[in-house]
Design a protein around this motif. Structure first.
Motif, PDB file in Angstrom:
ATOM      1  N   PRO A  15       0.826  -1.211   0.000  1.00  0.00           N
ATOM      2  CA  PRO A  15       0.000   0.000   0.000  1.00  0.00           C
ATOM      3  C   PRO A  15       0.861   1.262   0.000  1.00  0.00           C
ATOM      4  O   PRO A  15       1.991   1.274   0.484  1.00  0.00           O
TER       5      PRO A  15
ATOM      6  N   SER B 194      -8.547   5.843  -2.048  1.00  0.00           N
ATOM      7  CA  SER B 194      -8.627   4.492  -1.488  1.00  0.00           C
ATOM      8  C   SER B 194      -9.515   3.575  -2.323  1.00  0.00           C
ATOM      9  O   SER B 194      -9.460   2.348  -2.144  1.00  0.00           O
TER      10      SER B 194
ATOM     11  N   PRO C  28      -4.449   0.480  -3.135  1.00  0.00           N
ATOM     12  CA  PRO C  28      -4.296   0.184  -1.706  1.00  0.00           C
ATOM     13  C   PRO C  28      -3.480   1.294  -1.038  1.00  0.00           C
ATOM     14  O   PRO C  28      -2.373   1.610  -1.478  1.00  0.00           O
TER      15      PRO C  28
ATOM     16  N   GLU D 220      -2.823   3.729   2.847  1.00  0.00           N
ATOM     17  CA  GLU D 220      -3.031   3.951   4.283  1.00  0.00           C
ATOM     18  C   GLU D 220      -2.644   5.390   4.601  1.00  0.00           C
ATOM     19  O   GLU D 220      -1.706   5.934   4.020  1.00  0.00           O
TER      20      GLU D 220
ATOM     21  N   GLY E 181      -8.670   2.651   6.931  1.00  0.00           N
ATOM     22  CA  GLY E 181      -7.337   2.965   6.434  1.00  0.00           C
ATOM     23  C   GLY E 181      -6.710   4.193   7.038  1.00  0.00           C
ATOM     24  O   GLY E 181      -5.605   4.564   6.648  1.00  0.00           O
TER      25      GLY E 181
END
Length: 787
Positions: A207, A233, A237, A239, A259
């Motif tokens: 991510p 998002s 992927p 965060e 996330g």
């Protein structure tokens, strides 16, 4: 050398300036100098929280070199909160320490900040060096500082330092003088940086780890990043880690918390660890930044930097070389840039490597040596000769550097100018500057005419002679009308989202919060506010928010239909606006025109979104077209006979109760003998038509003018009495909003500021398909975002 570092900001509410002073002190101490830091210090108690709007100070142990100067007060300044000391005890202790401390150099940080910075420039027997940390382009605060003597205070500085060209611009523009640029420093560990770059490598399967460091204030642009992340998002992927706000502060700004990780106020080691772990550091500030220490900290940790293209940040980041700059306040450009960086890991790594070379310029060892050179220059300045020269320097009438005076002067703005011809840009600049003056003069003229024609006594007597019992009845009718509007909206939501099973009390609470926000904010931000509150109850807020916004549109259609009925009732009022029927017909047709605009907007958006001449405008139109398509689900109430009938009935009953409230206030002022229900309907029609595009919060001023015009023209009621009626009617509306909205806001667990911040960025963002690599990929997105 014995050095005094003076800070106006609280040591226990650390910010960029405090961290700069702390690191500089440690550098000087390591070099063998004797250093004292003189700064306010707030103990962690309830008094400190009360004086800083509920924010508690950090529990930090004061270092041995700190001389505390008492408590501070949290004040809004330049889009953030400044924690400044105004107590006499701290100023007295500062003066006593500087007078008897035997210092060789006094180094004042942010010398323009009262009161500590100003007192520290007084003649205490040592040369004074000042470092300017802020960038400010607003005229009024700086003009006020100069009116209080800021220019004379700053003339007592022997050497002036600015942390960036933006900070130097501020000093030259508003206070004059000569400045040398010495940037903020950063702790640089070459071995750790090289290791971080090796570990990043080139990978596309993990991510994209995004980091934000800053306060949850509007200037830092966190809502912009959250909107971009919510859209991002859905495509890659990713965060997001947020340092600064805790989970409770962040929750009201989020539609979807998946996330997102909130760490709150983290210590320096945690921050450095998160920077090393992050792929991208995002600084989405909207303006007012002079440097951006977190940018150089990201450079030193091997992270790629994506920042707003604003003054201050451009002093650190070179776009496309050691970082990426995007247009401030543009979440779509930010999301597209981050998506392309995810798909271009080699580009991310190359930017990080270039940043690793850039960051050596900001290493503390070099910065501290440049500051020591400034001290040496300050000590080398000759003392003033003679009594007259000495008095001139001490009073600030002559610069302490003994050079010719450099006055403040007009400078070219550091903000990116719009892509317009020079002549048109100058015309827009003059119009922008002249509009407030023209508005103020027009307002003063209207006040003068009103006082001459109406008389304050007339308005005051009418208010004093009103019947409180009928005012309370009017307030009750208005409150019940608001509840009925909530019932109508609940029916619309139930038709549009049958599987969400939203409770009636949640709809009513969101309605009350929306009413409160509409009554206290311009631009009708109450509508997106209530939609956001309710969407959070659906469990899938990002997916359902467009539909909830569509239900707001459906209620708007009902309101416009009700306004058309009110307009017809107003036209039928005998003798109303006799001789001005054309004006009345145009005014009554305004709701019909609004309804036509609402119904045809999707077609216009579909037609306009194909234009490629203006990239950003075309992109915005395409975004609105997609949003309008998703919002059509909110109009399902009109295809549901049972719920549609309930919604229309409740909405019309709400309008009827509001007419009753307007009539009860006519009774309260003893006007029912001259004006009855038709007058109440006409007043309600007028204030709602003029509120379509409110010029002020709650349309203050225009509201009273509309009431007085209707009553004077149609029912021959005096202007003073009409204005008094408008004052009472608006007071009842605002009181209803506060009495019902404030408890709802408390039960929702949100503050007025949090709702406002999120409402400003309410519309969910949808990213278009990613350009194919053959179309340019990352380079194409960079070119599009800069156009």
């Amino acid at each position: 050398m014995r050095i005094a570092l003076v800070s106006p900001y609280s040591w226990s509410y650390p910010g960029g300036v405090t961290r700069h002073i702390e690191s500089l002190a440690e550098q000087h101490l390591a070099a063998g100098h004797d250093v004292r830091v003189l700064a306010p210090f707030d103990p962690p108690d309830r008094v400190a929280a009360l004086m800083h709007r509920g924010a508690w100070p950090q529990r930090v142990a004061p270092p041995g070199y700190l001389v505390p100067l008492g408590r501070t007060v949290g004040l809004s300044a330049n889009g953030a909160v400044s924690n400044l000391s105004f107590g006499t005890g701290g100023v007295v202790r500062l003066a006593r320490e500087l007078r008897g401390g035997g210092y060789d150099v006094i180094h004042v940080h942010e010398p323009v900040a009262p009161m500590v910075g100003w007192v520290a420039t007084l003649p205490f027997g040592a040369p004074v060096v000042g470092t300017f940390h802020s960038y400010a382009a607003r005229r009024l605060p700086n003009a006020f500082a100069n009116a209080c003597g800021a220019t004379q205070v700053l003339n007592r500085l022997t050497v002036r330092i600015a942390v960036s060209q933006a900070a130097a611009w501020t000093g030259r523009r508003w206070f004059g003088g000569s400045y040398r640029v010495i940037p903020n420093g950063v702790r640089l560990d070459e071995e750790a940086l090289a290791d971080a770059l090796r570990q990043r490598g080139v990978r596309e399967d993990s991510p994209l780890r995004i980091l934000f460091v800053g306060q949850a204030v509007e200037r830092k642009g966190l809502p912009v990043l959250l909107r971009a992340f919510e859209a991002l998002s859905e495509h890659i992927p990713t965060e997001l880690t947020v340092i600064g706000p805790d989970a409770a502060e962040l929750a009201p700004l989020l539609l979807d918390a998946r996330g997102v990780r909130a760490l709150g106020k983290a210590d320096e080691e945690t921050k450095r660890s998160e920077l090393r772990a992050a792929d991208v550091l995002v600084a989405p500030s909207l303006g007012g930044e002079s440097f951006g220490m977190v940018l150089t900290e990201a450079f030193a940790a091997g992270a790629t930097v994506v920042a707003s293209d604003i003054a201050g940040y451009r002093d650190v980041v070179t776009d496309g070389h050691d970082g990426v700059l995007v247009a401030p306040g543009d979440p779509q450009a930010l999301a597209e840039t981050l998506r392309e960086l995810y798909h271009a890991p080699e580009q991310r790594l190359e930017l990080a490597r270039a940043a690793a070379r850039t960051v050596r310029r900001f290493a503390w060892e070099q910065v501290a040596q440049e500051v020591m050179d400034a001290y040496a220059d300050a000590l080398a300045v000759p003392a003033p000769v003679g009594l007259a020269q000495t008095l001139a320097v001490r009073t600030g009438l002559r610069p302490a550097d003994m050079r010719p005076r450099v006055p403040a002067r007009r400078l070219e703005s550091l903000e990116r100018p719009p892509a317009l011809p020079a002549r048109r840009r100058r015309a827009l600049t003059h119009a922008r500057r002249g509009a407030p003056v023209a508005g103020a003069l027009a307002g003063l003229a209207l006040v003068y005419v009103a006082v001459r024609q109406i008389g304050v006594t007339s308005i005051g007597n009418t208010l004093l002679n009103s019947e409180p019992a009928y005012v309370l009845l009017g307030l009750t009718a208005m409150a019940v009308a608001m509840l009925l509007r909530g019932l109508a909206w609940h029916a619309a939501v139930a038709a549009a989202l049958p599987s969400a099973r939203i409770r009636l009390r949640d709809t009513l609470r969101a309605t009350m919060i929306g009413v409160l926000m509409s009554a206290t904010l311009p631009a009708r931000l109450g509508e997106p506010s209530r939609a956001l509150i309710l969407a959070r109850r659906t469990g899938r807020p990002r997916d359902t928010l467009p539909v909830v916004l569509g239900t707001v549109v459906s209620q708007t259609v009902m309101n416009v239909a009700a306004l058309i009925l009110l307009g017809a009732l107003t036209l039928s009022a005998a003798g109303f606006m006799a001789g001005h029927d054309d004006v009345l017909i145009v005014t009554a047709g305004a709701p019909a025109a609004l309804l036509l605009a609402v119904l045809t907007a999707p077609l216009l958006l579909r037609y306009g979104s194909g234009s490629g001449r203006f990239v950003r405008l075309s992109r915005a139109l395409a975004q609105l077209q997609r949003a309008s398509g998703r919002a059509r689900g909110g109009l399902a109430v009109f295809s549901n006979l049972r719920l549609g009938a309930a919604a229309v009935a409740a909405q019309l009953m709400a309008w009827a109760l509001q007419i009753l409230a307007c009539y009860l206030l006519l009774v309260a002022l003893g006007l029912d003998r001259h004006a009855g229900l038709p007058a109440a309907a006409a007043v309600l029609f007028a204030v709602n038509v003029t509120a379509v595009l409110p010029a002020t919060p709650a349309n203050l001023g225009v509201f009273q003018f509309a009431c007085a015009t209707v009553l004077a023209t149609g029912w021959h009621i005096g202007w003073g009495t009409g204005v008094a009626y408008g004052v009472i009617l608006q007071a009842v509306e605002i009181a209803t909003a506060i009495l019902m909205g404030a408890p709802a806001l408390l039960r929702e667990g949100m503050s007025w500021r949090e709702v406002r911040l999120r409402a400003l960025h309410a519309t969910p963002l949808e990213l278009p398909p990613r350009p194919a690599p053959a179309d340019g990929g990352y380079a194409a997105v960079r070119a599009g975002s800069s156009s």
